[in-house]
Design an enzyme around this catalytic site. Sequence first.
Site, PDB file in Angstrom:
ATOM      1  CB  SER A  21      -0.961  -0.040   1.195  1.00  0.00           C
ATOM      2  OG  SER A  21      -1.996   0.880   1.036  1.00  0.00           O
TER       3      SER A  21
ATOM      4  CG  ASP B 146      -6.948  -1.742  -4.264  1.00  0.00           C
ATOM      5  OD1 ASP B 146      -7.662  -0.985  -3.576  1.00  0.00           O
ATOM      6  OD2 ASP B 146      -5.814  -2.097  -3.911  1.00  0.00           O
TER       7      ASP B 146
ATOM      8  CG  HIS C 170      -5.839  -1.785  -0.111  1.00  0.00           C
ATOM      9  ND1 HIS C 170      -5.287  -1.359  -1.295  1.00  0.00           N
ATOM     10  CD2 HIS C 170      -5.064  -1.279   0.870  1.00  0.00           C
ATOM     11  CE1 HIS C 170      -4.232  -0.609  -1.030  1.00  0.00           C
ATOM     12  NE2 HIS C 170      -4.080  -0.550   0.265  1.00  0.00           N
TER      13      HIS C 170
END
Length: 727
Positions: free
Chosen positions: A559, A645, A690
């Site tokens: 991320s 995502d 995610h």
Amino acid sequence: MQQKSKLFLQALKYSIPHLGKCMQKQHLSHCNFAGHYYSRIKLKKYHLTKCLQNKPKISELARNIPSRSFSSKDSPPTKQGNEKPLTENMDAFEKVRTRLETQPQEEYEIINPEIKHGDFVYYQEGCCLVRSKDEEADSDNYEVLFNLEELKLDQPFIDCIRVAPDEKYVAAKIRTEDSEASTCIVVKLSDQPVMVASFPNVSSFEWVKDEEYEDVLFYTFQRNLRCHDVYRATFGENKRNERFYTEKDPSFFVYLYLTKDSRFLTMNIMSKTTSEVWLIDGLSPWDPPVLIQKRIHGVLYYVEHRDDELYILTNVGEPTEFKLMRTAADTPAIMNWDLFFTMKRNTKVIDLDMFKDHCVLFLKHSNLLYVNVIGLADDSVRSLKLPPWACGFIMDSNSDPKNCPFQLCSPIRPPKYYIYKFAEGKLFEETGHEDPITKTSRVLRVEAKSKDGRLVPMTIFHKTDSEDLQKKPLLVHVYGAYGMDLKMNFRPERRALVDDGWILAYCHVRGGGELGLHWHTDGRLTKKLNGLADLEACIKTLHDQGFSQPSLTTLTAFSAGGVLVGALCNSKPELLRAVTMEAPFLDVLNTMMDTTLPLTLEELEEWGNPSSDQKHRSYIKSYCPYQNIKPQHYPSVHITAYENDERVPLKGIVNYTEKLKEAVMKHAKDNGEGYQAPNIILDIQPGGNHVIEDSHKKITAQIKFLYEELGLDSTGVFETLKKYVRF
């Protein structure tokens, strides 16, 4: 299913699915209930063990991930003659854990946390929401309340459970692994349980009881990853479902939290740097809410309640670190807050738990874990330094006012139970055999000096008997955003790497929160480059101190951690041999200029506003991974991305990968036939989550990539990994 915790800072900060690209489907928010919530550990013979792929477990704080099986076969069995006697006041979970540890040659799984309310335990069994008598919780004698298959979702799992105060209703939030969307169902408990309501896209929810003894469900509605609306509903003869509050500032989100004593439902309106809390009377929920303190930019505060007093964890005043304050519940405004307890510098407040006569603070100070027990009668403070191997807390909340249970873990060690007994003033740890990793590995705390002189903490793991560490492969972890700590929960694949001779290094760079709020402030907005300088200093310090070398050094992040990894690949590629990233944030500039994306407005306080501020635009452009790709030698790169995502759009990752490949090809062409170009791999996985942390396919692909890039044989690591994870 979510682990209940009355520990409010975790519930309010780490569980909220609106903290941007730092969050995964992972962050198990803590469910609050008047009953007891604890971890259920099933003992099963090997051939009966179920590995429920989409069932959440408690391997991490504030997370929802599938359960996985662990094996005790490789641990020396405990002989009956050496079994430690159970003390009379040992809690139920200690007895279960001891029984677990003293039964050799069995495979076991740590499965869903569960709610105990009244005489029943509520949990997920297979594809069903069930309940059973407390004393029968480990048996197959349970009552099915709802079959999740009725929702026609792909492999659904229970993300969170709430039981109404009088046990007339139970609410459960249902999710799937490949999506962040959720459905909240409400089941009426009777001889024939029946679903009476279903709400889409619910984030947080809590039950209270009104003056007419009717159960009222408050819940927040999430749209496009934004949570701005609060509703309240009833399900008796006079059914109601009405919007209660709407937050109009797009940079703020709303989260509900029930105080530990259930006296107040708190409505927390939060941005990255500012918060505002309203109290909803748990006895009169239809009355207008009471504002504690109007939002002040830069001021964060979280609220608990005990004996008509509010305990407020806040950063107001100097220094701008968290401190504990209190005030009477009927005079909640900020001018009435009295300082109660202050933290040392370089201290991160992990969580807080409130008991009848004690307040317990869970802290990280200078990269070590502590528990501070404050006596509320005499304001005494007892500070307990926890074992040096411990890197993270897992909170175990219960309704017993005499004990405070919790777990400790590290990336290479599964959770271990501890309990603080207030009457004895002592900390006890679970009995049973000691994990072999404590003798076969070492954990070191080291500091690197960044270019501005700041000392950056690192946590290092390696095998005790490793010789010539300079020739060992190194895997470096980094994050450095949103004031969030680098994840150091137990991961079986990390354990397997250490067993196979790898060195693991966790770099706690600025932008994260490991040393307190100032550590985050020094690494956000126009100070983002501090995090990059810290990462560079950490890797160089590792090499200088004899931990591996550039040709054996790999780097990993997920991320928002991809910003620092991508930036380092551009600025100092010679430090690395290979890189793995998952759902990485790589195109900061274009993303933050696109206000149509769901999280852009919420994240301006972290990255800046390049659309309206030229200084921010120039600064972001100076480090943005995508903007700074150039023809040069890069480390090999493996990226895992998810096609739907919503937090890190696939388009930005694809554009980054294509641009990086072009730069690599140009550099290879300029260097002639003898040049060995790095491998650039983009692995796009289906689904809309995610990060899917427990994906066996992803774990296998990443480990295989690292071993191939370093020219190592991966046979041993996969054999080791099978001891902990059933593929």
